[in-house]
Design a protein around this motif. Structure first.
Motif, PDB file in Angstrom:
ATOM      1  N   LEU A 157       0.814  -1.217   0.000  1.00  0.00           N
ATOM      2  CA  LEU A 157       0.000   0.000   0.000  1.00  0.00           C
ATOM      3  C   LEU A 157       0.846   1.264   0.000  1.00  0.00           C
ATOM      4  O   LEU A 157       0.463   2.276  -0.592  1.00  0.00           O
ATOM      5  N   LEU A 158       1.993   1.224   0.671  1.00  0.00           N
ATOM      6  CA  LEU A 158       2.787   2.434   0.860  1.00  0.00           C
ATOM      7  C   LEU A 158       3.936   2.569  -0.128  1.00  0.00           C
ATOM      8  O   LEU A 158       4.486   3.656  -0.294  1.00  0.00           O
ATOM      9  N   VAL A 159       4.309   1.493  -0.772  1.00  0.00           N
ATOM     10  CA  VAL A 159       5.463   1.514  -1.669  1.00  0.00           C
ATOM     11  C   VAL A 159       4.998   1.128  -3.070  1.00  0.00           C
ATOM     12  O   VAL A 159       4.203   0.197  -3.237  1.00  0.00           O
ATOM     13  N   LYS A 160       5.489   1.858  -4.058  1.00  0.00           N
ATOM     14  CA  LYS A 160       5.174   1.531  -5.439  1.00  0.00           C
ATOM     15  C   LYS A 160       5.929   0.276  -5.834  1.00  0.00           C
ATOM     16  O   LYS A 160       7.160   0.254  -5.899  1.00  0.00           O
ATOM     17  N   VAL A 161       5.185  -0.785  -6.087  1.00  0.00           N
ATOM     18  CA  VAL A 161       5.781  -2.086  -6.361  1.00  0.00           C
ATOM     19  C   VAL A 161       5.873  -2.288  -7.875  1.00  0.00           C
ATOM     20  O   VAL A 161       4.902  -2.041  -8.594  1.00  0.00           O
ATOM     21  N   PRO A 162       7.021  -2.747  -8.379  1.00  0.00           N
ATOM     22  CA  PRO A 162       7.136  -3.035  -9.811  1.00  0.00           C
ATOM     23  C   PRO A 162       6.127  -4.085 -10.253  1.00  0.00           C
ATOM     24  O   PRO A 162       5.716  -4.951  -9.476  1.00  0.00           O
ATOM     25  N   THR A 163       5.743  -4.022 -11.503  1.00  0.00           N
ATOM     26  CA  THR A 163       4.718  -4.914 -12.034  1.00  0.00           C
ATOM     27  C   THR A 163       5.054  -6.397 -11.850  1.00  0.00           C
ATOM     28  O   THR A 163       4.188  -7.168 -11.415  1.00  0.00           O
ATOM     29  N   PRO A 164       6.290  -6.866 -12.135  1.00  0.00           N
ATOM     30  CA  PRO A 164       6.584  -8.293 -11.931  1.00  0.00           C
ATOM     31  C   PRO A 164       6.388  -8.727 -10.482  1.00  0.00           C
ATOM     32  O   PRO A 164       5.880  -9.820 -10.215  1.00  0.00           O
ATOM     33  N   VAL A 165       6.783  -7.880  -9.536  1.00  0.00           N
ATOM     34  CA  VAL A 165       6.613  -8.222  -8.120  1.00  0.00           C
ATOM     35  C   VAL A 165       5.134  -8.284  -7.766  1.00  0.00           C
ATOM     36  O   VAL A 165       4.678  -9.183  -7.055  1.00  0.00           O
ATOM     37  N   ALA A 166       4.375  -7.310  -8.268  1.00  0.00           N
ATOM     38  CA  ALA A 166       2.942  -7.297  -8.004  1.00  0.00           C
ATOM     39  C   ALA A 166       2.268  -8.553  -8.540  1.00  0.00           C
ATOM     40  O   ALA A 166       1.372  -9.122  -7.902  1.00  0.00           O
ATOM     41  N   LEU A 167       2.690  -9.028  -9.713  1.00  0.00           N
ATOM     42  CA  LEU A 167       2.107 -10.240 -10.283  1.00  0.00           C
ATOM     43  C   LEU A 167       2.428 -11.465  -9.438  1.00  0.00           C
ATOM     44  O   LEU A 167       1.578 -12.346  -9.250  1.00  0.00           O
ATOM     45  N   ILE A 168       3.648 -11.519  -8.895  1.00  0.00           N
ATOM     46  CA  ILE A 168       4.041 -12.664  -8.072  1.00  0.00           C
ATOM     47  C   ILE A 168       3.216 -12.726  -6.798  1.00  0.00           C
ATOM     48  O   ILE A 168       2.891 -13.816  -6.299  1.00  0.00           O
ATOM     49  N   THR A 169       2.836 -11.565  -6.255  1.00  0.00           N
ATOM     50  CA  THR A 169       2.049 -11.561  -5.015  1.00  0.00           C
ATOM     51  C   THR A 169       0.678 -12.194  -5.198  1.00  0.00           C
ATOM     52  O   THR A 169       0.033 -12.560  -4.216  1.00  0.00           O
ATOM     53  N   PHE A 170       0.236 -12.327  -6.440  1.00  0.00           N
ATOM     54  CA  PHE A 170      -1.059 -12.940  -6.684  1.00  0.00           C
ATOM     55  C   PHE A 170      -0.980 -14.467  -6.813  1.00  0.00           C
ATOM     56  O   PHE A 170      -2.012 -15.123  -6.944  1.00  0.00           O
ATOM     57  N   LEU A 171       0.227 -15.041  -6.750  1.00  0.00           N
ATOM     58  CA  LEU A 171       0.370 -16.490  -6.880  1.00  0.00           C
ATOM     59  C   LEU A 171      -0.436 -17.275  -5.855  1.00  0.00           C
ATOM     60  O   LEU A 171      -1.093 -18.268  -6.197  1.00  0.00           O
ATOM     61  N   PRO A 172      -0.432 -16.880  -4.568  1.00  0.00           N
ATOM     62  CA  PRO A 172      -1.197 -17.677  -3.590  1.00  0.00           C
ATOM     63  C   PRO A 172      -2.693 -17.707  -3.866  1.00  0.00           C
ATOM     64  O   PRO A 172      -3.397 -18.574  -3.339  1.00  0.00           O
TER      65      PRO A 172
END
Length: 499
Positions: A386-401
């Motif tokens: 929420l507080l840090v701008k996350v790069p797109t690849p990292v954001a996509l990985i967070t959706f794995l679970p």
């Protein structure tokens, strides 16, 4: 001489200009023409762009730590969710697997004598009816030992009344140990047990009258050292969390325990578990210092190569209730998790014969640590996202679970439908809504209980937190001497009479 004119003219045109042009003077290209001999100067790298030929992102040290933590957490959650999904669907992978989980439809004639142990502490509301139900078993050879505390006159009175109703079947044993816990009570009764197979039940259990007959047959058919029967919580409509607790039991006894038994490493259930007297004498009963004595016994027996068989038929399951309050469930789950940690620290699992079994045991017994770690990291990762701008690849990985989680949710909905069908309970649309909405809060709740278990273990606090029971899975609660529900006045009079 006229012939030299054109030659001199050509030489004059071919001769170099004696005045050189400036070396750094830029030459503007002609519109539409590609410059020929122009040296390109690389632009400075922008923040977030890749270096080393595009193989690694150009992150700061702080970004590397933060993003790596998020990726690690996502992978960890994915592994845990996928493993849980794989275990919970074991019984439904094929029709053969499903049939293998059941008791025989044609049980053999009785061969064994059973001793049924029923410990109870402050269980005067439910224990009388449980003993009456156990006394109705159609097996020809069994005894029941009710164990009560010396400081619990109410439960003792109810147990002695049940013994008076069934004098040839029920014996009452008084446990005077301090402090008290379930394994101490079981070990006290084991000294006078006469059966060659010993079964354990809880004080609030509803037991099918034909259970001992099919269990006896299962011992004969398989040559097992242990037979684990099914246990099912029933009151799914009581609260949002009781719905999820009921489904946990459904998948655990219907499927997961069968997978653990096949893997030859199994943490046994707390009741409806039957162990040969020889194996209990070998193990010297139950570990009275462990908060999960059932798991501990299962681990020791597995490590010694004991044969454990799990059998489940809906009509033969032992019916129970969920803990009456969220606080009670929290303490119960804390105790179970801490018991797993104690078994992990005891190290009996290291005696398992294969590396695969040992790795599997370490993973299963470490589950409280994994839940605690994810519980602590979840708010950190959410705040980071929420507080840090996350790069797109990292954001996509967070959706794995989400992938195994969504599949698990679909399987739970199917399990709820099947539960309603086999147990003849009406499942409403609102129950499916509660199932979905309760997913995240319940996982946070489990993580909190895991964190508490780790903290208690680190402090060396091994005190037993008992789970109270109210008989929510029954139409009545405790029984009087005629089998009717006991009134508060009767229970109060019972306590005075024992004193």
């Amino acid at each position: 001489m006229p012939a030299l004119g054109p030659s001199l003219s050509l030489l004059a045109q071919a001769a170099p200009d004696p005045t050189p042009e400036p070396l750094l003077t830029p030459v503007a290209p002609i519109p539409g023409q590609v410059p020929g001999d122009v040296t390109e100067i690389p632009a400075p790298a922008q923040p977030g762009s890749s270096i080393s030929g595009g193989f690694l992102p150009d992150w700061s040290i702080g970004e590397w730590i933060g993003y790596s933590g998020i990726i690690l957490l996502a992978v960890l959650l994915t592994v845990v969710a996928t493993t849980t999904l794989w275990w919970m669907l074991h019984a439904w992978r094929s029709a053969e697997d499903l049939r293998a989980t059941q008791f025989s439809s044609s049980p053999r004639p009785a061969r064994h004598r059973f001793t049924l142990l029923v410990p109870g502490r402050h269980e005067e509301e439910v224990m009388g009816q449980t003993l009456d139900r156990l006394a109705q078993q159609d097996h020809p050879d069994f005894e029941i030992i009710a164990i009560v505390g010396h400081d619990d006159p109410g439960t003792e009175f109810v147990a002695r009344q049940a013994a008076a109703r069934h004098p040839d079947l029920i014996t009452v044993v008084v446990d005077d140990s301090v402090p008290k816990n379930k394994p101490k009570a079981l070990n006290k009764a084991l000294r006078i047990a006469t059966g060659d197979i010993v079964g354990v039940f809880d004080a609030e259990d509803e037991v099918h009258p034909g259970l001992l007959t099919v269990v006896d047959s299962k011992f004969q058919e398989t040559g097992a050292d242990v037979v684990q029967g099914g246990v099912q919580l029933m009151n799914f409509e009581t609260s949002w969390w009781s719905l999820r607790n009921v489904l946990e039991y459904y998948f655990w006894f219907r499927s997961r325990l069968h997978f653990h038994a096949r893997s030859k490493f199994i943490p046994l259930g707390g009741n409806t578990v039957f162990v040969t007297r020889d194996r209990l004498e070998w193990s010297r009963g139950w570990d009275d210092q462990c908060l999960a004595e059932d798991c501990e016994l299962g681990v020791r027996l597995s490590s010694d190569g004991a044969k454990v068989v799990v059998a489940y038929n809906p009509e033969y399951v032992t019916r129970e209730e969920t803990p009456p309050t969220l606080t009670s469930l929290y303490k119960q789950r804390t105790r179970w998790n801490q018991g797993f940690l104690q078994v992990l620290g005891k190290g009996e699992w290291k005696k398992l014969p294969t590396l695969r079994q040992r790795l599997y045991a370490r993973y299963l017994l470490n589950m409280p640590f994994l839940q605690a770690a994810t519980g602590l990291l979840i708010p950190v990762s959410i705040a980071f996202i929420l507080l840090v701008k996350v790069p797109t690849p990292v954001a996509l990985i967070t959706f794995l679970p989400l992938v195994p989680t969504v599949i698990t949710l679909v399987a739970e909905a199917a399990g709820l439908t099947e539960f309603g069908r086999v147990y003849e309970r009406k499942v409403r649309v609102r129950d499916y809504v509660r199932l979905v909405l309760g997913l995240v809060p319940y996982q946070i709740f489990l993580a909190a209980a895991a964190v508490r278990s780790v903290l208690r273990q680190l402090r060396g606090d091994g005190s037993w937190e008992k789970t109270e029971h109210t008989g929510a899975h029954r139409d009545t609660t405790a029984s009087d001497d005629e089998g009717r529900p006991a009134t508060p006045e009767l229970i109060g009079t019972a306590a005075e009479a024992v004193r």
